[in-house]
Design a protein around this motif. Sequence first.
Motif, PDB file in Angstrom:
ATOM      1  N   THR A  96       6.369  16.687  -2.848  1.00 11.52           N
ATOM      2  CA  THR A  96       5.328  15.688  -2.559  1.00 11.52           C
ATOM      3  C   THR A  96       5.944  14.413  -1.992  1.00 11.52           C
ATOM      4  O   THR A  96       5.447  13.851  -1.008  1.00 11.52           O
ATOM      5  CB  THR A  96       4.566  15.335  -3.865  1.00 11.52           C
ATOM      6  N   GLU A  97       7.046  13.968  -2.608  1.00 11.62           N
ATOM      7  CA  GLU A  97       7.667  12.713  -2.203  1.00 11.62           C
ATOM      8  C   GLU A  97       8.322  12.826  -0.823  1.00 11.62           C
ATOM      9  O   GLU A  97       8.272  11.886  -0.024  1.00 11.62           O
ATOM     10  CB  GLU A  97       8.684  12.268  -3.255  1.00 11.62           C
ATOM     11  N   ILE A  98       8.932  13.966  -0.539  1.00  7.56           N
ATOM     12  CA  ILE A  98       9.535  14.182   0.788  1.00  7.56           C
ATOM     13  C   ILE A  98       8.442  14.140   1.852  1.00  7.56           C
ATOM     14  O   ILE A  98       8.576  13.456   2.872  1.00  7.56           O
ATOM     15  CB  ILE A  98      10.319  15.513   0.827  1.00  7.56           C
ATOM     16  N   ALA A  99       7.340  14.836   1.588  1.00  9.83           N
ATOM     17  CA  ALA A  99       6.244  14.891   2.563  1.00  9.83           C
ATOM     18  C   ALA A  99       5.603  13.512   2.770  1.00  9.83           C
ATOM     19  O   ALA A  99       5.060  13.225   3.836  1.00  9.83           O
ATOM     20  CB  ALA A  99       5.195  15.906   2.110  1.00  9.83           C
ATOM     21  N   TYR A 100       5.690  12.655   1.754  1.00 10.87           N
ATOM     22  CA  TYR A 100       5.101  11.309   1.863  1.00 10.87           C
ATOM     23  C   TYR A 100       5.808  10.493   2.949  1.00 10.87           C
ATOM     24  O   TYR A 100       5.185   9.703   3.644  1.00 10.87           O
ATOM     25  CB  TYR A 100       5.205  10.598   0.512  1.00 10.87           C
ATOM     26  N   PHE A 101       7.108  10.702   3.103  1.00 11.77           N
ATOM     27  CA  PHE A 101       7.883   9.884   4.050  1.00 11.77           C
ATOM     28  C   PHE A 101       8.365  10.620   5.298  1.00 11.77           C
ATOM     29  O   PHE A 101       8.678   9.973   6.289  1.00 11.77           O
ATOM     30  CB  PHE A 101       9.100   9.273   3.348  1.00 11.77           C
ATOM     31  N   PHE A 102       8.476  11.928   5.248  1.00 12.40           N
ATOM     32  CA  PHE A 102       9.082  12.647   6.374  1.00 12.40           C
ATOM     33  C   PHE A 102       8.220  13.829   6.825  1.00 12.40           C
ATOM     34  O   PHE A 102       7.977  14.740   6.039  1.00 12.40           O
ATOM     35  CB  PHE A 102      10.462  13.189   5.985  1.00 12.40           C
ATOM     36  N   GLN A 120       0.821  -1.208   0.000  1.00  6.27           N
ATOM     37  CA  GLN A 120       0.000   0.000   0.000  1.00  6.27           C
ATOM     38  C   GLN A 120       0.864   1.272   0.000  1.00  6.27           C
ATOM     39  O   GLN A 120       0.578   2.227  -0.718  1.00  6.27           O
ATOM     40  CB  GLN A 120      -0.885  -0.015   1.241  1.00  6.27           C
ATOM     41  N   GLU A 121       1.912   1.267   0.795  1.00  4.29           N
ATOM     42  CA  GLU A 121       2.816   2.427   0.825  1.00  4.29           C
ATOM     43  C   GLU A 121       3.531   2.611  -0.507  1.00  4.29           C
ATOM     44  O   GLU A 121       3.706   3.736  -0.980  1.00  4.29           O
ATOM     45  CB  GLU A 121       3.847   2.264   1.954  1.00  4.29           C
ATOM     46  N   ALA A 122       3.953   1.491  -1.112  1.00  4.43           N
ATOM     47  CA  ALA A 122       4.628   1.583  -2.412  1.00  4.43           C
ATOM     48  C   ALA A 122       3.657   2.074  -3.484  1.00  4.43           C
ATOM     49  O   ALA A 122       4.009   2.911  -4.326  1.00  4.43           O
ATOM     50  CB  ALA A 122       5.216   0.228  -2.789  1.00  4.43           C
ATOM     51  N   GLU A 123       2.429   1.597  -3.443  1.00  4.83           N
ATOM     52  CA  GLU A 123       1.410   2.059  -4.407  1.00  4.83           C
ATOM     53  C   GLU A 123       1.153   3.549  -4.272  1.00  4.83           C
ATOM     54  O   GLU A 123       1.044   4.262  -5.270  1.00  4.83           O
ATOM     55  CB  GLU A 123       0.078   1.320  -4.174  1.00  4.83           C
ATOM     56  N   GLY A 124       1.063   4.012  -3.041  1.00  5.82           N
ATOM     57  CA  GLY A 124       0.804   5.442  -2.808  1.00  5.82           C
ATOM     58  C   GLY A 124       1.966   6.285  -3.280  1.00  5.82           C
ATOM     59  O   GLY A 124       1.772   7.343  -3.899  1.00  5.82           O
ATOM     60  N   PHE A 125       3.177   5.827  -3.024  1.00  2.96           N
ATOM     61  CA  PHE A 125       4.357   6.598  -3.421  1.00  2.96           C
ATOM     62  C   PHE A 125       4.434   6.721  -4.939  1.00  2.96           C
ATOM     63  O   PHE A 125       4.780   7.782  -5.470  1.00  2.96           O
ATOM     64  CB  PHE A 125       5.632   5.938  -2.887  1.00  2.96           C
ATOM     65  N   TYR A 126       4.126   5.636  -5.637  1.00  2.00           N
ATOM     66  CA  TYR A 126       4.247   5.612  -7.103  1.00  2.00           C
ATOM     67  C   TYR A 126       2.897   5.830  -7.796  1.00  2.00           C
ATOM     68  O   TYR A 126       2.724   5.406  -8.945  1.00  2.00           O
ATOM     69  CB  TYR A 126       4.854   4.286  -7.545  1.00  2.00           C
ATOM     70  N   ALA A 127       1.971   6.498  -7.114  1.00  2.00           N
ATOM     71  CA  ALA A 127       0.617   6.680  -7.660  1.00  2.00           C
ATOM     72  C   ALA A 127       0.614   7.291  -9.065  1.00  2.00           C
ATOM     73  O   ALA A 127      -0.239   6.955  -9.880  1.00  2.00           O
ATOM     74  CB  ALA A 127      -0.215   7.540  -6.703  1.00  2.00           C
TER      75      ALA A 127
END
Length: 140
Positions: free
Chosen positions: A126-132, A44-51
């Motif tokens: 967007t990607e930084i905010a997804y993880f940190f 699910q996390e990988a899907e969201g990151f690569y949406a």
Amino acid sequence: ALERTISIIKPDAVAKNVIGQIYARFEQAGLKVVAAKMKQLSRQEAEGFYAVHRERPFFNALVEFMASGPVMIQVLEGDNAVARYRELMGATNPKDAAPGTIRADFADSIDANAVHGSDSQENAATEIAYFFPQTDVYGR
Ligand code: CMP
């Protein structure tokens, strides 16, 4: 200008034990690690990151691979960081990657291609905010 970008050392490169060699390249290029964590992504996390790639034919294989083992995720900060890090990585397909780039030296295939990097400043944010959370990024 001072920029930030996200970098993910993918499961293939973590398994090869080359995190340190890849970090050395960031440092040599003047890119500073301002946040970092090791994490095994759920599907699910990988899907969201690569949406953004949801409709692409390689999406399922990409998600499966990215969830297959731990990854090392970091925020890099430096002058022109997005483009500078993309130069360090080399082309997405290691067969096309210039000699001396991370993918030429450590990647095995277009799927197991050692590293991910943001392709624009907008996606980087967007990607930084997804993880940190902002409080976990120690940049200027
Ligand atoms: P990355 O920079 O992580 O962004 C998406 C990933 O999809 C890419 O690196 C590749 O590992 C993977 N991928 C697999 N097939 C393709 C393809 N045909 N084009 C682009 N990316 C692909």
